[in-house]
Write a protein that holds these residues in place. Structure first.
Motif, PDB file in Angstrom:
ATOM      1  N   LEU A  73      11.393  20.999  39.651  1.00  8.03           N
ATOM      2  CA  LEU A  73      12.048  22.348  40.124  1.00  8.03           C
ATOM      3  C   LEU A  73      12.108  23.218  39.117  1.00  8.03           C
ATOM      4  N   PRO A  74      11.387  24.487  39.373  1.00  7.60           N
ATOM      5  CA  PRO A  74      11.296  25.679  38.502  1.00  7.60           C
ATOM      6  C   PRO A  74      12.547  26.245  38.028  1.00  7.60           C
ATOM      7  N   VAL A  75      13.010  26.379  36.653  1.00  7.67           N
ATOM      8  CA  VAL A  75      14.223  26.760  36.234  1.00  7.67           C
ATOM      9  C   VAL A  75      14.010  27.999  35.290  1.00  7.67           C
ATOM     10  N   LEU A  76      14.889  28.993  35.547  1.00  4.39           N
ATOM     11  CA  LEU A  76      14.911  30.122  34.603  1.00  4.39           C
ATOM     12  C   LEU A  76      16.186  29.875  33.940  1.00  4.39           C
ATOM     13  N   ILE A  77      16.370  30.262  32.577  1.00  7.10           N
ATOM     14  CA  ILE A  77      17.736  30.095  31.782  1.00  7.10           C
ATOM     15  C   ILE A  77      17.946  31.720  31.654  1.00  7.10           C
ATOM     16  N   LEU A  78      19.334  31.655  32.054  1.00  3.53           N
ATOM     17  CA  LEU A  78      19.963  33.181  31.978  1.00  3.53           C
ATOM     18  C   LEU A  78      20.848  33.068  31.148  1.00  3.53           C
ATOM     19  N   SER A  79      20.888  33.881  29.921  1.00  7.05           N
ATOM     20  CA  SER A  79      21.904  33.526  28.740  1.00  7.05           C
ATOM     21  C   SER A  79      21.902  34.954  28.013  1.00  7.05           C
ATOM     22  N   ALA A  80      23.395  35.036  27.366  1.00  6.53           N
ATOM     23  CA  ALA A  80      23.760  35.916  26.443  1.00  6.53           C
ATOM     24  C   ALA A  80      23.200  35.445  24.937  1.00  6.53           C
ATOM     25  N   LEU A 115       7.708  32.766  39.298  1.00  4.16           N
ATOM     26  CA  LEU A 115       7.905  31.534  39.264  1.00  4.16           C
ATOM     27  C   LEU A 115       7.604  30.830  40.413  1.00  4.16           C
ATOM     28  N   ALA A 116       7.926  31.402  41.534  1.00  5.33           N
ATOM     29  CA  ALA A 116       7.824  30.632  42.900  1.00  5.33           C
ATOM     30  C   ALA A 116       6.243  30.821  43.080  1.00  5.33           C
ATOM     31  N   ARG A 117       5.586  31.881  42.843  1.00  6.10           N
ATOM     32  CA  ARG A 117       4.072  32.001  43.116  1.00  6.10           C
ATOM     33  C   ARG A 117       3.578  30.759  42.241  1.00  6.10           C
ATOM     34  N   ARG A 118       3.773  30.682  41.061  1.00  9.80           N
ATOM     35  CA  ARG A 118       3.062  29.719  40.158  1.00  9.80           C
ATOM     36  C   ARG A 118       3.226  28.277  40.727  1.00  9.80           C
ATOM     37  N   ALA A 119       4.549  28.105  41.080  1.00  8.17           N
ATOM     38  CA  ALA A 119       4.908  26.691  41.784  1.00  8.17           C
ATOM     39  C   ALA A 119       4.057  26.431  43.048  1.00  8.17           C
ATOM     40  N   ASP A 120       3.924  27.489  43.939  1.00 12.38           N
ATOM     41  CA  ASP A 120       2.859  27.419  45.143  1.00 12.38           C
ATOM     42  C   ASP A 120       1.716  27.154  44.670  1.00 12.38           C
ATOM     43  N   ARG A 121       0.968  27.863  43.772  1.00 14.80           N
ATOM     44  CA  ARG A 121      -0.326  27.777  43.319  1.00 14.80           C
ATOM     45  C   ARG A 121      -0.654  26.354  42.924  1.00 14.80           C
ATOM     46  N   ALA A 122       0.406  25.917  41.960  1.00 12.36           N
ATOM     47  CA  ALA A 122       0.196  24.378  41.446  1.00 12.36           C
ATOM     48  C   ALA A 122       0.275  23.446  42.804  1.00 12.36           C
TER      49      ALA A 122
END
Length: 230
Positions: A73-80, A115-122
């Motif tokens: 699952l593609p994950v983006l960490i969002l953090s201070a 990230l979604a495009r990268r996952a779709d290409r993969a």
């Protein structure tokens, strides 16, 4: 897309859920890392936005646990917490991107789309096709032959689910999961109502319908008519 937001701060979570929903996505929120991990392991999400400082299980540990389970699952960490060292730690743990708080929503959305495009290409699935029906996942455009069928966001999600499961029956429950969030309480035959509108757009007056009703189950998208049960 169906997006999982794992964020304990209510104000930030509300901002994310509202913005992503208004952008045409289905969004679920978990307020702690343990629940976020459990939801991520359900394999129903296209992408996850994960805060780093979370109760129960921190974001870095959540990502490591996902990767230990061999979940991609593609994950983006969002953090201070976003020094160069912190970002490197997050990426080495298995996250696909790392964005610092405070953030601009437009940048977050662009990163998620990338990230979604990268996952779709993969997966080799930037464009889904069944017969003369195509669904461009990047442009979010549905075409029947050379005709734009004019999909609304929820119709796009329903059609994407049908096309990813082409030639297989898809239950109403699966369609509900794909296009509505956890908190939604369906009333009446809402799936059938949306599918009726989608079918009119996809099949119209054509002599080769692609969307088929499977009695007692749900729907199937196929360019080969399904066999009737005896």
């Amino acid at each position: 897309m169906r997006i999982l937001v794992v964020e304990d701060d209510d104000r930030t979570a509300q901002h994310l859920v509202r913005g992503l929903s208004e952008s045409g996505h289905v969004v679920d929120r978990a307020a702690d890392g343990a629940l976020g991990l459990a939801m991520a392991l359900e394999d129903i999400y296209d992408i996850a936005v994960v805060d780093r400082m979370l109760p129960e299980l921190d974001g870095i540990s959540l990502v490591r646990r996902l990767r230990d389970e061999n979940r991609h699952l593609p994950v983006l960490i969002l953090s201070a917490i976003a020094s160069a060292r912190d970002r490197a730690e997050g990426l080495r743990a298995g996250s696909d991107d790392y964005l610092a708080k405070p953030f601009q929503f437009s940048e977050l959305l662009a990163r998620l789309e990338a990230l979604a495009r990268r996952a779709d290409r993969a997966r080799g699935q930037a464009v889904l096709r069944v017969g003369d029906l195509s669904l461009d996942l990047r442009a979010r455009l549905g075409m029947r032959g050379a005709q734009d069928i004019g999909l609304q966001p929820r119709e796009f999600l329903l059609l994407e689910t049908l096309m990813r499961n082409a030639h297989r029956a898809v239950s109403r429950g699966m369609l509900l999961e794909a296009a509505w969030d956890y908190d939604f309480e369906p009333k009446g035959n809402i799936i059938d109502m949306h599918m009726h509108r989608l079918r009119r757009k996809v099949d119209g007056d054509t002599n080769t319908p692609l969307i088929h009703t499977i009695a007692g189950v749900g729907y199937m998208l196929s360019d080969v008519p399904p066999r009737k049960r005896s």
